[in-house]
Design an enzyme around this catalytic site. Structure first.
Site, short mmCIF file in Angstrom:
data_model
loop_
_atom_site.label_atom_id
_atom_site.label_comp_id
_atom_site.label_asym_id
_atom_site.label_seq_id
_atom_site.Cartn_x
_atom_site.Cartn_y
_atom_site.Cartn_z
CB SER B 122 -27.10 39.75 2.87
OG SER B 122 -27.95 39.75 3.97
CG HIS B 143 -25.72 43.30 6.70
ND1 HIS B 143 -24.77 42.38 7.09
CD2 HIS B 143 -26.73 42.59 6.14
CE1 HIS B 143 -25.20 41.17 6.78
NE2 HIS B 143 -26.37 41.27 6.20
N1 LIG Z 1 -32.52 36.41 6.57
C1 LIG Z 1 -31.28 36.74 6.91
O1 LIG Z 1 -30.52 35.96 7.52
C2 LIG Z 1 -30.76 38.12 6.60
C3 LIG Z 1 -29.71 38.65 7.37
C4 LIG Z 1 -29.26 39.95 7.11
C5 LIG Z 1 -29.85 40.67 6.07
N2 LIG Z 1 -30.84 40.11 5.33
C6 LIG Z 1 -31.46 40.93 4.27
O2 LIG Z 1 -32.70 41.43 4.74
C7 LIG Z 1 -33.62 41.59 3.65
C8 LIG Z 1 -34.88 40.82 3.94
O3 LIG Z 1 -34.60 39.47 4.15
P1 LIG Z 1 -35.61 38.50 4.91
O4 LIG Z 1 -34.91 37.22 5.08
O5 LIG Z 1 -36.18 39.18 6.09
O6 LIG Z 1 -36.76 38.35 3.79
P2 LIG Z 1 -38.29 37.96 3.96
O7 LIG Z 1 -38.70 37.33 2.67
O8 LIG Z 1 -38.52 37.21 5.24
O9 LIG Z 1 -39.04 39.36 4.12
C9 LIG Z 1 -39.18 40.30 3.10
C10 LIG Z 1 -40.45 41.09 3.34
O10 LIG Z 1 -40.46 42.18 2.45
C11 LIG Z 1 -41.78 42.36 1.98
N3 LIG Z 1 -41.70 43.13 0.74
C12 LIG Z 1 -41.28 42.70 -0.47
N4 LIG Z 1 -41.29 43.70 -1.35
C13 LIG Z 1 -41.73 44.80 -0.69
C14 LIG Z 1 -41.91 46.17 -1.05
N5 LIG Z 1 -41.67 46.60 -2.28
N6 LIG Z 1 -42.35 47.02 -0.10
C15 LIG Z 1 -42.59 46.59 1.16
N7 LIG Z 1 -42.43 45.31 1.56
C16 LIG Z 1 -41.99 44.43 0.64
C17 LIG Z 1 -42.35 40.99 1.87
O11 LIG Z 1 -43.77 41.00 1.89
C18 LIG Z 1 -41.74 40.31 3.10
O12 LIG Z 1 -42.59 40.42 4.22
C19 LIG Z 1 -32.86 41.13 2.42
O13 LIG Z 1 -32.26 42.23 1.81
C20 LIG Z 1 -31.80 40.21 2.99
O14 LIG Z 1 -30.64 40.10 2.18
C21 LIG Z 1 -31.32 38.86 5.58
#
Ligand SMILES: NC(=O)c1ccc[n+]([C@@H]2O[C@H](COP(=O)([O-])OP(=O)(O)OC[C@H]3O[C@@H](n4cnc5c(N)ncnc54)[C@H](O)[C@@H]3O)[C@@H](O)[C@H]2O)c1
Lengths: 212, 293
Positions: B122, B143
């Protein structure tokens, strides 16, 4: 609640044919006076409220800024994007000395007419223009800078944020020159770059002024 | 739209976004490999996914056979070497440049030379993330919006070194997955967050400046503009702590004062008022918490 309309010029809040205009009665007997179309305020402390339609100016322009005596004067504007039909939103504007009774009367009158009422302090842009003009300037700037196409910027806001329409299509529909005028009025007060009219809006205003 | 992509891996599939993205891929008929370093979170998201599709069947949106078909396309792993045959790898791991770069470096070793890598970041730059890969021309931004399994929009952004073919493949996959792609440059916040984060801050600053209450600001915005949610309701939903993190990501790069965290936001976070998840933000949800759904 009985009201009388005193109209000085065209009203953006209640354009010709609006049902609200037809409901007005005789000034002498009315509980509330509604002054429309760049009105001249004539104070009337005997009324429950005197409502003054605002454009970009502050309520203080009409009442002065002494704010010593309690006042029954309430500013208002019904939000409208350019020449779109006016929205159901009425922003009431109060000064620190505006009485609660006058505000309550204003609210009762507009809610009785089926409109949605919010209260804003007497600050430039009230709620809506204060919040949307920087966003529209930003969207126009992003378009200029080639971040994405107009279609994709608007689509992103509709699909990603649940907006009824995108910021650029809305600004264009409302008129870029009008957006310029409102932004410029806010920029004069706030002085922050976010309110400086975006290039496209400035060009539209220059072309309009040149044509006039 | 057709795409040569057949197998998709989602990295971070145990997380909020990864789980939703995996649903999007499998639902569209792609063999979907759910990869996460945390096996426990993968288990949890697999249960959530089953519950999601059970609801779809209950609501008549999906037949039990179709559900079984979709679930049959999904598999889980915590072994990166299982991603060897993937055509497209979408990463949704922690929002941390070194974690994302490290993952891309590891994927270089494992994946086929023609695989495409997509990042769901993001706030980070696609170009900076792609620097972790020896094949930056095959890295593209995809995204998704939260909740990914329901939202159609995908912002697609090429980094400086992304090839035309990779960009086209990313766009083509979005369409084939039944999503709506929009094309944006690799700039902070792409389109959505570039407009949303400062707007939400402005709404907080309007409260700070005594313009109106949170209730009236939200009511005004929804009534006048037809937004589904007011800015302050939305911040409560996303979390005030998340809003601070977004500001801290964008402001240092853009130096846009509107992107800096308003003092009121910071004070509220310090007081533990971080929105729905804490029971109170700009609104009080304690009543709801007490009486349940
Ligand atoms: N939450 C939102 O609203 C949103 C919206 C759009 C984009 N994003 C983006 O999506 C991505 C994830 O966000 P999220 O909110 O789902 O996070 P989250 O913390 O819910 O999930 C992240 C996951 O990644 C795993 N992980 C961490 N390092 C890892 C690795 N090296 N290999 C494999 N798995 C690994 C963790 O175990 C976890 O399950 C981020 O880049 C965030 O900016 C988030």
């Amino acid at each position: 609640m009985t009201y009388a309309i005193i109209q000085n010029g065209d009203s953006r809040s209640f354009p010709e044919g609006d049902a609200f205009l037809a409901g007005g009665g005789v000034a002498g007997k009315a509980e509330v006076l509604v002054l429309l179309g760049r009105p001249r305020l004539a104070p009337d402390p005997a009324k429950a409220a005197v409502l003054v339609e605002l454009e970009t100016e502050c309520l203080g322009f009409h009442t002065g800024e002494d704010m010593v005596e309690p006042s029954n004067v309430v500013g208002f504007a019904r939000y409208r994007n350019g020449n779109d039909a006016p929205s159901p939103l009425v922003e009431l504007v109060r000064q620190p000395n505006t009485t609660e009774d006058a505000l309550a009367a204003a609210r009762a009158l507009f809610e009785g007419a089926g409109l949605t009422v919010v209260v804003s302090g007497d600050q430039a842009g009230r709620i809506i223009d204060r919040l949307v003009r920087p966003k529209y300037n930003a969207a126009l700037k992003l378009l200029d800078e080639g971040l994405a196409s107009q279609k994709d910027i608007d689509l992103t806001c509709r699909l990603g944020l649940g907006y009824a329409d995108g910021p650029i299509e809305r600004t264009m529909r409302g008129g870029l020159a009008e957006h310029h005028d409102i932004s410029a009025a806010l920029f004069q007060v706030y002085g922050t770059p976010a309110y400086a009219p975006a290039r496209k809006a400035l060009v539209a205003a220059q072309r309009r002024d040149e044509a006039e | 739209m057709s795409t040569p992509i057949k197998t998709v891996a989602v990295c971070g599939a145990g997380g909020t976004m990864g789980a939703g993205i995996a649903i999007v891929a499998a639902r569209a008929g792609f063999r979907t490999l759910c990869y996460d370093t945390q096996a426990a979170t993968l288990e949890r998201s697999a249960k959530d996914t089953q519950a999601f599709f059970a609801k779809s069947v209950e609501r008549g949106k999906l037949s039990p056979e179709a559900r079984d078909g979709i679930l049959g396309l999904m598999s889980r792993t915590s072994d990166l070497t299982d991603l060897a045959e993937c055509d497209l790898v979408i990463e949704a791991v922690f929002e941390d440049l070194s974690v994302k770069r490290g993952l891309l470096t590891a994927l270089d070793e494992v994946c086929r030379k023609d695989a495409i890598f997509a990042s769901n970041t993001s706030t980070l730059s696609i170009t900076e993330i792609a620097a972790g890969s020896s094949r930056p021309e095959r890295v593209v931004g995809l995204h998704f919006c939260l909740p990914a399994q329901l939202m159609k929009l995908i912002e697609v952004s090429p980094g400086i070194l992304t090839s035309k073919e990779t960009l086209a493949a990313g766009l083509g996959w979005c369409a084939a997955a039944g999503q709506t792609p929009v094309l944006t440059q690799d700039k902070p916040g792409f389109i959505l967050n570039a407009l949303l984060v400062p707007f939400n801050n402005d709404a907080i600053r309007a409260i700070e400046a005594g313009v109106a209450t949170a209730v009236d600001i939200d009511k005004a915005i929804k009534t006048a503009l037809g937004y589904k949610m007011g800015p302050l309701e939305l911040i409560d939903l996303v979390g005030l702590d998340t809003q601070v993190r977004l500001c801290e990501a964008f402001y240092p790069i853009t130096l846009d004062p509107r992107a800096s965290a308003p003092p009121l936001l910071r004070r509220m976070v310090a007081a533990g008022l971080i929105g729905r998840k804490s029971g109170r933000g700009f609104y009080d949800y304690s009543g709801q918490a007490m009486f349940g759904a």
